[in-house]
Scaffold this active site. Sequence first.
Site, PDB file in Angstrom:
ATOM      1  N   ASP A  57       2.733   4.582   5.248  1.00  0.00           N
ATOM      2  CA  ASP A  57       2.539   4.065   6.601  1.00  0.00           C
ATOM      3  C   ASP A  57       2.399   2.542   6.610  1.00  0.00           C
ATOM      4  O   ASP A  57       2.277   1.933   7.672  1.00  0.00           O
ATOM      5  CB  ASP A  57       1.332   4.722   7.296  1.00  0.00           C
ATOM      6  CG  ASP A  57       0.116   4.851   6.401  1.00  0.00           C
ATOM      7  OD1 ASP A  57       0.122   4.303   5.276  1.00  0.00           O
ATOM      8  OD2 ASP A  57      -0.859   5.503   6.817  1.00  0.00           O
ATOM      9  N   HIS A  58       2.424   1.919   5.444  1.00  0.00           N
ATOM     10  CA  HIS A  58       2.458   0.463   5.316  1.00  0.00           C
ATOM     11  C   HIS A  58       3.864   0.013   4.941  1.00  0.00           C
ATOM     12  O   HIS A  58       4.617   0.762   4.297  1.00  0.00           O
ATOM     13  CB  HIS A  58       1.507  -0.027   4.224  1.00  0.00           C
ATOM     14  CG  HIS A  58       0.064   0.132   4.544  1.00  0.00           C
ATOM     15  ND1 HIS A  58      -0.757  -0.934   4.828  1.00  0.00           N
ATOM     16  CD2 HIS A  58      -0.711   1.245   4.606  1.00  0.00           C
ATOM     17  CE1 HIS A  58      -1.980  -0.494   5.057  1.00  0.00           C
ATOM     18  NE2 HIS A  58      -1.979   0.826   4.930  1.00  0.00           N
ATOM     19  N   ASP A  68      -4.193  -4.864   0.779  1.00  0.00           N
ATOM     20  CA  ASP A  68      -4.537  -4.264   2.061  1.00  0.00           C
ATOM     21  C   ASP A  68      -5.975  -4.658   2.376  1.00  0.00           C
ATOM     22  O   ASP A  68      -6.915  -4.109   1.815  1.00  0.00           O
ATOM     23  CB  ASP A  68      -4.384  -2.745   1.975  1.00  0.00           C
ATOM     24  CG  ASP A  68      -4.775  -2.031   3.257  1.00  0.00           C
ATOM     25  OD1 ASP A  68      -5.197  -2.711   4.218  1.00  0.00           O
ATOM     26  OD2 ASP A  68      -4.687  -0.793   3.297  1.00  0.00           O
ATOM     27  N   GLU A  86      -3.892   1.892  -2.935  1.00  0.00           N
ATOM     28  CA  GLU A  86      -4.022   3.320  -2.593  1.00  0.00           C
ATOM     29  C   GLU A  86      -3.145   4.180  -3.491  1.00  0.00           C
ATOM     30  O   GLU A  86      -2.349   4.985  -3.026  1.00  0.00           O
ATOM     31  CB  GLU A  86      -3.713   3.558  -1.111  1.00  0.00           C
ATOM     32  CG  GLU A  86      -4.957   3.919  -0.325  1.00  0.00           C
ATOM     33  CD  GLU A  86      -4.681   4.484   1.055  1.00  0.00           C
ATOM     34  OE1 GLU A  86      -5.199   5.573   1.340  1.00  0.00           O
ATOM     35  OE2 GLU A  86      -4.002   3.817   1.845  1.00  0.00           O
ATOM     36  N   ASP A 144      -2.156  -6.319   5.975  1.00  0.00           N
ATOM     37  CA  ASP A 144      -1.849  -6.625   4.575  1.00  0.00           C
ATOM     38  C   ASP A 144      -1.556  -8.122   4.495  1.00  0.00           C
ATOM     39  O   ASP A 144      -0.632  -8.616   5.150  1.00  0.00           O
ATOM     40  CB  ASP A 144      -0.649  -5.817   4.103  1.00  0.00           C
ATOM     41  CG  ASP A 144      -0.845  -4.320   4.304  1.00  0.00           C
ATOM     42  OD1 ASP A 144      -1.292  -3.665   3.358  1.00  0.00           O
ATOM     43  OD2 ASP A 144      -0.565  -3.823   5.420  1.00  0.00           O
ATOM     44  N   ASN A 154       0.874  -1.174   0.000  1.00  0.00           N
ATOM     45  CA  ASN A 154       0.000   0.000   0.000  1.00  0.00           C
ATOM     46  C   ASN A 154       0.911   1.223   0.000  1.00  0.00           C
ATOM     47  O   ASN A 154       1.539   1.546   1.011  1.00  0.00           O
ATOM     48  CB  ASN A 154      -0.915  -0.004   1.229  1.00  0.00           C
ATOM     49  CG  ASN A 154      -1.831   1.211   1.277  1.00  0.00           C
ATOM     50  OD1 ASN A 154      -1.440   2.328   0.936  1.00  0.00           O
ATOM     51  ND2 ASN A 154      -3.062   1.013   1.720  1.00  0.00           N
ATOM     52  N   ASN A 192      -7.439  -4.359   5.346  1.00  0.00           N
ATOM     53  CA  ASN A 192      -8.035  -3.576   6.435  1.00  0.00           C
ATOM     54  C   ASN A 192      -8.771  -4.487   7.421  1.00  0.00           C
ATOM     55  O   ASN A 192      -9.862  -4.177   7.899  1.00  0.00           O
ATOM     56  CB  ASN A 192      -8.971  -2.494   5.889  1.00  0.00           C
ATOM     57  CG  ASN A 192      -8.232  -1.193   5.602  1.00  0.00           C
ATOM     58  OD1 ASN A 192      -7.438  -0.729   6.411  1.00  0.00           O
ATOM     59  ND2 ASN A 192      -8.492  -0.619   4.437  1.00  0.00           N
TER      60      ASN A 192
END
Length: 258
Positions: free
Chosen positions: A247-248, A147, A34, A218, A7, A149
């Site tokens: 941030d991943h 991802d 993303e 993930d 991501n 989530n």
Amino acid sequence: MKIATYNVNGISARLPVLLRWLQETAPDVACLQELKAPEEKFPLQAIQDAGYEAIWHGQKSWNGVAILSKIGKPEELRKGLPGNDEDDQSRYIEAKVNGVIIACLYLPNGNPAPGPKFDYKLRWMEHFTKHAATLLASKEPVVLTGDYNVIPTEVDAYKPERWVEDALFRPETRAAFQELLAQGWTDAIRYLHPTETIYTYFDYFRNAFARNAGLRIDHFLLSPDLKDRLKAAGVDRDTRGWEKSSDHAPVWIELTDK
């Protein structure tokens, strides 16, 4: 065959990080989420200069998924989930690469929960689970990655008690993920590292990365025939610490040849 998922949290802003990661780790296939870029803003030339062909499904400002390959251009099979035609968010792309069907997904976050966004998340998971069953029935080797989530278990969160009411960890979300796994998919990371503390996401706030205060959201899910070909799986954790990184952190698997 090394397959990775990442991501990127905005492909335009993170392009130098992405290109550095591709050069240093050299996955055969990289699934991105993303993108936050419309179709025409995908940096195809830079990706090709790095040695990869690509297919993508973009959207202005939000969402967006792509599959990159340096072992032949991905053969696109579909964009979007079947039976979900009313969904205008770019969250799913599927292709065949080197004889393997690879699905790249960016599952909805779902917060705040409960509420319309959480309802959308659960509906999306329902459509995805139905399609996953169809892919399994095809008897072809399949990888479902991206991802999700979803925090599957307490082991997958730093201080899980803080996430009890979050859409990523609510009982409905975890139950839907377990329903998916029950079809016969293998969670690659947990198959090889059943109890290890492994995180793939670290918030930008509260010094989360330095404290290893993360989440594992993930995932790689493998069809039964690929379970036997899985030889390694891990997280490129250091990439998360690079300047202006997502941030991943990237996640990867390695499969033996058939």
